[in-house]
Design a protein around this motif. Structure first.
Motif, PDB file in Angstrom:
ATOM      1  N   UNK A   1     -10.551   0.095  18.787  1.00  0.00           N
ATOM      2  CA  UNK A   1     -10.417   0.975  19.948  1.00  0.00           C
ATOM      3  C   UNK A   1     -11.475   2.073  20.016  1.00  0.00           C
ATOM      4  N   UNK A   2     -12.173   2.280  18.927  1.00  0.00           N
ATOM      5  CA  UNK A   2     -13.207   3.300  18.889  1.00  0.00           C
ATOM      6  C   UNK A   2     -12.750   4.559  18.169  1.00  0.00           C
ATOM      7  N   UNK A   3     -13.726   5.347  17.783  1.00  0.00           N
ATOM      8  CA  UNK A   3     -13.465   6.563  17.000  1.00  0.00           C
ATOM      9  C   UNK A   3     -12.720   7.626  17.801  1.00  0.00           C
TER      10      UNK A   3
ATOM     11  N   UNK B   1       0.820  -1.209   0.000  1.00  0.00           N
ATOM     12  CA  UNK B   1       0.000   0.000   0.000  1.00  0.00           C
ATOM     13  C   UNK B   1       0.857   1.264   0.000  1.00  0.00           C
ATOM     14  N   UNK B   2       0.272   2.322  -0.518  1.00  0.00           N
ATOM     15  CA  UNK B   2       0.904   3.637  -0.422  1.00  0.00           C
ATOM     16  C   UNK B   2       0.787   4.111   1.028  1.00  0.00           C
ATOM     17  N   UNK B   3       1.577   5.106   1.421  1.00  0.00           N
ATOM     18  CA  UNK B   3       1.422   5.626   2.795  1.00  0.00           C
ATOM     19  C   UNK B   3      -0.015   6.053   3.100  1.00  0.00           C
ATOM     20  N   UNK B   4      -0.667   6.699   2.157  1.00  0.00           N
ATOM     21  CA  UNK B   4      -2.051   7.130   2.375  1.00  0.00           C
ATOM     22  C   UNK B   4      -2.952   5.930   2.629  1.00  0.00           C
ATOM     23  N   UNK B   5      -2.796   4.882   1.827  1.00  0.00           N
ATOM     24  CA  UNK B   5      -3.604   3.679   2.025  1.00  0.00           C
ATOM     25  C   UNK B   5      -3.303   3.043   3.382  1.00  0.00           C
ATOM     26  N   UNK B   6      -2.034   3.050   3.764  1.00  0.00           N
ATOM     27  CA  UNK B   6      -1.651   2.490   5.073  1.00  0.00           C
ATOM     28  C   UNK B   6      -2.335   3.241   6.209  1.00  0.00           C
ATOM     29  N   UNK B   7      -2.296   4.584   6.155  1.00  0.00           N
ATOM     30  CA  UNK B   7      -2.920   5.374   7.217  1.00  0.00           C
ATOM     31  C   UNK B   7      -4.435   5.154   7.249  1.00  0.00           C
ATOM     32  N   UNK B   8      -5.044   5.046   6.067  1.00  0.00           N
ATOM     33  CA  UNK B   8      -6.495   4.798   6.025  1.00  0.00           C
ATOM     34  C   UNK B   8      -6.824   3.411   6.573  1.00  0.00           C
ATOM     35  N   UNK B   9      -6.002   2.419   6.248  1.00  0.00           N
ATOM     36  CA  UNK B   9      -6.200   1.070   6.797  1.00  0.00           C
ATOM     37  C   UNK B   9      -6.025   1.079   8.308  1.00  0.00           C
ATOM     38  N   UNK B  10      -5.020   1.792   8.766  1.00  0.00           N
ATOM     39  CA  UNK B  10      -4.756   1.912  10.199  1.00  0.00           C
ATOM     40  C   UNK B  10      -5.935   2.569  10.903  1.00  0.00           C
ATOM     41  N   UNK B  11      -6.456   3.633  10.315  1.00  0.00           N
ATOM     42  CA  UNK B  11      -7.608   4.326  10.895  1.00  0.00           C
ATOM     43  C   UNK B  11      -8.791   3.378  11.033  1.00  0.00           C
ATOM     44  N   UNK B  12      -9.047   2.619   9.996  1.00  0.00           N
ATOM     45  CA  UNK B  12     -10.162   1.671  10.027  1.00  0.00           C
ATOM     46  C   UNK B  12      -9.966   0.636  11.149  1.00  0.00           C
ATOM     47  N   UNK B  13      -8.746   0.102  11.258  1.00  0.00           N
ATOM     48  CA  UNK B  13      -8.466  -0.881  12.312  1.00  0.00           C
ATOM     49  C   UNK B  13      -8.614  -0.261  13.696  1.00  0.00           C
TER      50      UNK B  13
END
Length: 185
Positions: A25-27, A8-20
């Motif tokens: 852990x919650x929003x 993944x690109x860094x942007x995709x990584x951060x978006x995947x991380x956010x989703x996880x």
């Protein structure tokens, strides 16, 4: 062939991380705030300013809730990032407002002499420079320079930016004064 997060690109990584993070852990978790800000910074670095602002505004909502609950480690970061985007867009009044609010937040949380406050002051000084208010920018940069120098913060990248911009502004102001003196004589 690379698979999963490695491809993944860094942007995709951060978006995947956010989703996880949001799922596990919650929003309203500090990691969610970090991910939102990192997504915004990545978008901003790629000059996708409108999309970046959307993430910074989401981050601000999370940040405000976290600060109210006593978790203030990242206080002001979303405003700081928004200010940088508004400055890049040439929306200097909005940028100035963000840096003003950010600095007040960071001072209330970390104290007036904290390194995080000088980073905000540096960016706000650049807004003054962009407004054409070089004297105010020089004053702010000099205050940052003096404070960091006395704290042995001269190794920080922020100190080097401050020194570079302060030198350039002083040179520009002196050059303008010399040119004006030549014109007046």
């Amino acid at each position: 062939k690379k698979e999963g997060i490695i491809s993944q690109t860094p942007l995709q990584c951060f978006k995947s991380c956010l989703e996880m993070v949001e799922n596990e852990l919650g929003r309203y978790h500090p990691f969610s705030l970090r991910c939102l800000n990192e997504i915004g910074v990545t978008l901003s670095d790629n000059k996708k300013y409108t999309e970046a602002l959307t993430y910074f505004q989401k981050a601000l909502m999370v940040e405000l809730r976290l600060v109210r609950s006593g978790n203030s480690e990242l206080a002001g970061d979303s405003l700081f990032n928004q200010g940088r985007v508004y400055r890049a867009l040439g929306q200097l009044k909005r940028a100035s407002s963000c840096f003003d609010q950010c600095l007040k937040t960071k001072i209330s949380v970390f104290g007036e002499k904290h390194l995080r406050c000088y980073r905000v002051s540096y960016e706000w000084a650049l807004v003054h420079r962009d407004f054409g208010n070089n004297k105010q920018a020089i004053t702010m940069l000099h205050e940052c320079y003096t404070a960091l120098r006395s704290k042995n913060g001269t190794d920080s990248i922020c100190f080097k930016w401050i020194l570079t911009d302060l030198s350039a502004l002083i040179f520009a102001e002196e050059g303008a004064e010399l040119m004006q003196a030549g014109i007046d004589s």
